[in-house]
Write a protein that holds these residues in place. Sequence first.
Motif, PDB file in Angstrom:
ATOM      1  N   ILE A 211      40.255  48.933  35.501  1.00 40.62           N
ATOM      2  CA  ILE A 211      40.579  50.951  34.528  1.00 40.62           C
ATOM      3  C   ILE A 211      39.301  50.979  35.561  1.00 40.62           C
ATOM      4  CG2 ILE A 211      42.182  50.346  33.351  1.00 40.62           C
ATOM      5  CD1 ILE A 211      40.160  50.935  30.719  1.00 40.62           C
ATOM      6  N   SER A 212      38.070  52.080  35.338  1.00 39.32           N
ATOM      7  CA  SER A 212      36.944  52.825  35.648  1.00 39.32           C
ATOM      8  C   SER A 212      35.718  52.628  34.312  1.00 39.32           C
ATOM      9  CB  SER A 212      36.707  54.361  36.028  1.00 39.32           C
ATOM     10  OG  SER A 212      37.657  54.494  34.352  1.00 39.32           O
ATOM     11  N   ASP A 213      35.026  52.228  35.094  1.00 35.33           N
ATOM     12  CA  ASP A 213      33.904  51.417  33.812  1.00 35.33           C
ATOM     13  C   ASP A 213      33.877  51.601  32.547  1.00 35.33           C
ATOM     14  OD1 ASP A 213      32.771  49.128  35.510  1.00 35.33           O
ATOM     15  OD2 ASP A 213      31.445  50.310  36.916  1.00 35.33           O
ATOM     16  N   GLN A 214      33.907  53.660  32.653  1.00 40.26           N
ATOM     17  CA  GLN A 214      34.010  54.612  31.568  1.00 40.26           C
ATOM     18  C   GLN A 214      35.063  54.288  30.612  1.00 40.26           C
ATOM     19  OE1 GLN A 214      33.827  55.392  35.050  1.00 40.26           O
ATOM     20  NE2 GLN A 214      31.868  55.967  34.967  1.00 40.26           N
ATOM     21  N   LEU A 216      36.616  51.103  30.503  1.00 45.75           N
ATOM     22  CA  LEU A 216      36.657  50.167  29.923  1.00 45.75           C
ATOM     23  C   LEU A 216      35.578  50.118  29.211  1.00 45.75           C
ATOM     24  CD1 LEU A 216      36.972  47.247  30.094  1.00 45.75           C
ATOM     25  CD2 LEU A 216      35.509  47.120  32.175  1.00 45.75           C
ATOM     26  N   ALA A 217      34.171  50.712  29.117  1.00 42.00           N
ATOM     27  CA  ALA A 217      33.327  50.487  28.169  1.00 42.00           C
ATOM     28  C   ALA A 217      33.959  51.592  27.137  1.00 42.00           C
ATOM     29  CB  ALA A 217      32.227  51.314  28.661  1.00 42.00           C
ATOM     30  N   LEU A 218      34.596  52.439  27.256  1.00 40.56           N
ATOM     31  CA  LEU A 218      34.886  53.362  25.964  1.00 40.56           C
ATOM     32  C   LEU A 218      36.333  52.445  24.833  1.00 40.56           C
ATOM     33  CD1 LEU A 218      35.403  55.630  24.913  1.00 40.56           C
ATOM     34  CD2 LEU A 218      37.061  56.480  26.256  1.00 40.56           C
ATOM     35  N   THR A 219      37.213  51.902  26.423  1.00 40.57           N
ATOM     36  CA  THR A 219      38.043  50.849  25.042  1.00 40.57           C
ATOM     37  C   THR A 219      37.131  49.358  24.382  1.00 40.57           C
ATOM     38  OG1 THR A 219      39.399  50.780  27.391  1.00 40.57           O
ATOM     39  CG2 THR A 219      39.913  48.887  26.355  1.00 40.57           C
ATOM     40  N   CYS A 220      36.275  49.126  25.119  1.00 41.24           N
ATOM     41  CA  CYS A 220      35.364  48.035  24.306  1.00 41.24           C
ATOM     42  C   CYS A 220      34.816  48.694  22.611  1.00 41.24           C
ATOM     43  CB  CYS A 220      34.391  47.571  25.384  1.00 41.24           C
ATOM     44  SG  CYS A 220      35.050  46.036  27.016  1.00 41.24           S
ATOM     45  N   GLN A 221      34.829  49.365  23.259  1.00 39.66           N
ATOM     46  CA  GLN A 221      33.305  50.411  21.782  1.00 39.66           C
ATOM     47  C   GLN A 221      34.691  50.836  20.978  1.00 39.66           C
ATOM     48  OE1 GLN A 221      31.834  53.652  23.186  1.00 39.66           O
ATOM     49  NE2 GLN A 221      31.432  54.544  20.842  1.00 39.66           N
ATOM     50  N   THR A 222      35.901  50.902  21.564  1.00 40.41           N
ATOM     51  CA  THR A 222      36.962  51.585  20.139  1.00 40.41           C
ATOM     52  C   THR A 222      37.706  49.938  19.441  1.00 40.41           C
ATOM     53  OG1 THR A 222      37.737  53.434  22.128  1.00 40.41           O
ATOM     54  CG2 THR A 222      39.206  52.589  19.636  1.00 40.41           C
ATOM     55  N   ILE A 223      37.559  49.294  20.865  1.00 37.25           N
ATOM     56  CA  ILE A 223      37.960  47.658  19.646  1.00 37.25           C
ATOM     57  C   ILE A 223      37.139  47.758  19.017  1.00 37.25           C
ATOM     58  CG2 ILE A 223      38.534  45.314  19.922  1.00 37.25           C
ATOM     59  CD1 ILE A 223      39.397  46.350  22.925  1.00 37.25           C
ATOM     60  N   LYS A 224      35.983  47.472  18.926  1.00 40.25           N
ATOM     61  CA  LYS A 224      34.622  47.152  17.994  1.00 40.25           C
ATOM     62  C   LYS A 224      34.343  47.968  17.298  1.00 40.25           C
ATOM     63  CE  LYS A 224      31.779  45.022  21.615  1.00 40.25           C
ATOM     64  NZ  LYS A 224      30.472  45.325  22.403  1.00 40.25           N
ATOM     65  N   LEU A 236      39.326  40.552  27.782  1.00 41.79           N
ATOM     66  CA  LEU A 236      40.147  41.748  27.735  1.00 41.79           C
ATOM     67  C   LEU A 236      40.171  41.621  29.669  1.00 41.79           C
ATOM     68  CD1 LEU A 236      40.353  45.068  27.417  1.00 41.79           C
ATOM     69  CD2 LEU A 236      38.021  44.531  27.149  1.00 41.79           C
ATOM     70  N   ARG A 237      41.170  41.966  30.034  1.00 40.49           N
ATOM     71  CA  ARG A 237      41.703  42.654  31.055  1.00 40.49           C
ATOM     72  C   ARG A 237      42.141  43.871  31.370  1.00 40.49           C
ATOM     73  NH1 ARG A 237      45.628  37.953  32.939  1.00 40.49           N
ATOM     74  NH2 ARG A 237      46.773  38.539  31.087  1.00 40.49           N
ATOM     75  N   THR A 238      42.234  44.421  32.262  1.00 43.45           N
ATOM     76  CA  THR A 238      43.371  46.133  32.488  1.00 43.45           C
ATOM     77  C   THR A 238      42.919  46.339  33.920  1.00 43.45           C
ATOM     78  OG1 THR A 238      40.991  46.526  32.927  1.00 43.45           O
ATOM     79  CG2 THR A 238      41.047  46.531  30.551  1.00 43.45           C
ATOM     80  N   ARG A 239      44.191  47.161  33.562  1.00 47.35           N
ATOM     81  CA  ARG A 239      45.082  47.847  35.132  1.00 47.35           C
ATOM     82  C   ARG A 239      45.308  48.710  35.214  1.00 47.35           C
ATOM     83  NH1 ARG A 239      50.338  46.666  36.339  1.00 47.35           N
ATOM     84  NH2 ARG A 239      51.089  45.192  34.025  1.00 47.35           N
ATOM     85  N   TYR A 240      45.800  49.158  36.858  1.00 53.38           N
ATOM     86  CA  TYR A 240      46.049  50.328  36.626  1.00 53.38           C
ATOM     87  C   TYR A 240      47.754  50.291  37.324  1.00 53.38           C
ATOM     88  CZ  TYR A 240      42.060  53.575  36.022  1.00 53.38           C
ATOM     89  OH  TYR A 240      41.208  54.479  36.347  1.00 53.38           O
ATOM     90  N   SER A 241      48.691  50.814  36.270  1.00 60.80           N
ATOM     91  CA  SER A 241      50.072  51.348  37.355  1.00 60.80           C
ATOM     92  C   SER A 241      50.205  52.562  37.481  1.00 60.80           C
ATOM     93  CB  SER A 241      50.523  50.109  36.459  1.00 60.80           C
ATOM     94  OG  SER A 241      51.837  50.069  37.600  1.00 60.80           O
TER      95      SER A 241
END
Length: 294
Positions: A211-214, A216-224, A236-241
């Motif tokens: 997924i996009s850098d933005q 991905l950063a939002l995902t990490c921030q949310t988890i933390k 952490l692994r991500t992908r589009y579908s």
Amino acid sequence: MNRKTSAALISVGSNSTLIVMKMTVGIFSGSVSIISEAIHSAMDLIAALIALFAVSTSDLPPDDNHPYGHSKIENVSGVLEALLILGAAAWIVYEAISKLFNPQPVSAIGLGVVVMLISALVNLLVSRHLYRVAKEEESIALQADALHLKADVLTSLGVAVGLSVMLVAGYLGYDWYFIDAVVAIFVAVFISREGVSLLCEAFRPLLDHSISDQELALTCQTIKSVCGPEMSFHQLRTRYSGRRRHIDFHLTVPKSMCVDAAHQQCDRIEAAIMAVLPNAEVLIHVEPDYRHST
């Protein structure tokens, strides 16, 4: 009928009408630039039909053969549309070069200008509608279709300008029929750039691109923000579908935490991620933190 299907049907109807108009005037006038626009619209129609099929099936629920759903069919449709664009561009260049070295008279130029302006207006309205629905529904298939029509707006205006120049030159006594072929080549170059851009955008998710850098950063921030200091995450692994974002990671929890508490924590993390990324699908692997074991 959902919004995506309705939007795709509008595109099919508008392109079908424009093809008949352009091809009729192009054959009657002998203008290769108008015929190239008719071919462009024909590719738009095929693209719209592909998009219609894609949006009609991409939201189908997972089944035994497709446990992750059918979202990627929109990316496949985007790749097919891009290849169609590039094929049409190659054919236009071939015909235009032939006419460039052997210019042919062009008639009914005024009618051609009117048809091109009508085409530009219709495609402008339809493409704006498709872009709006594509953005709201996160549909790569509709986005690709809207891109086709946006390019058609610009190429139709370009052809109209070229025909207008020929019309003025004719009144001044000049037979500048070569302009017709030159404009057709510019149309082909423009839609080739469109095709390459669309091909890259549609193909990346088929390779499980992150997924996009933005995001991905939002995902990490949310988890933390949900985990707090007692927990951490890794791998952490991500992908589009299609419009889906698949996210998975390992969550490290205190060794003393019971299974029920860990499960509830995972539910909170999943809910938080889906609140900021509505089309996310989250998979969490829980493991104990042995670093603090006694």
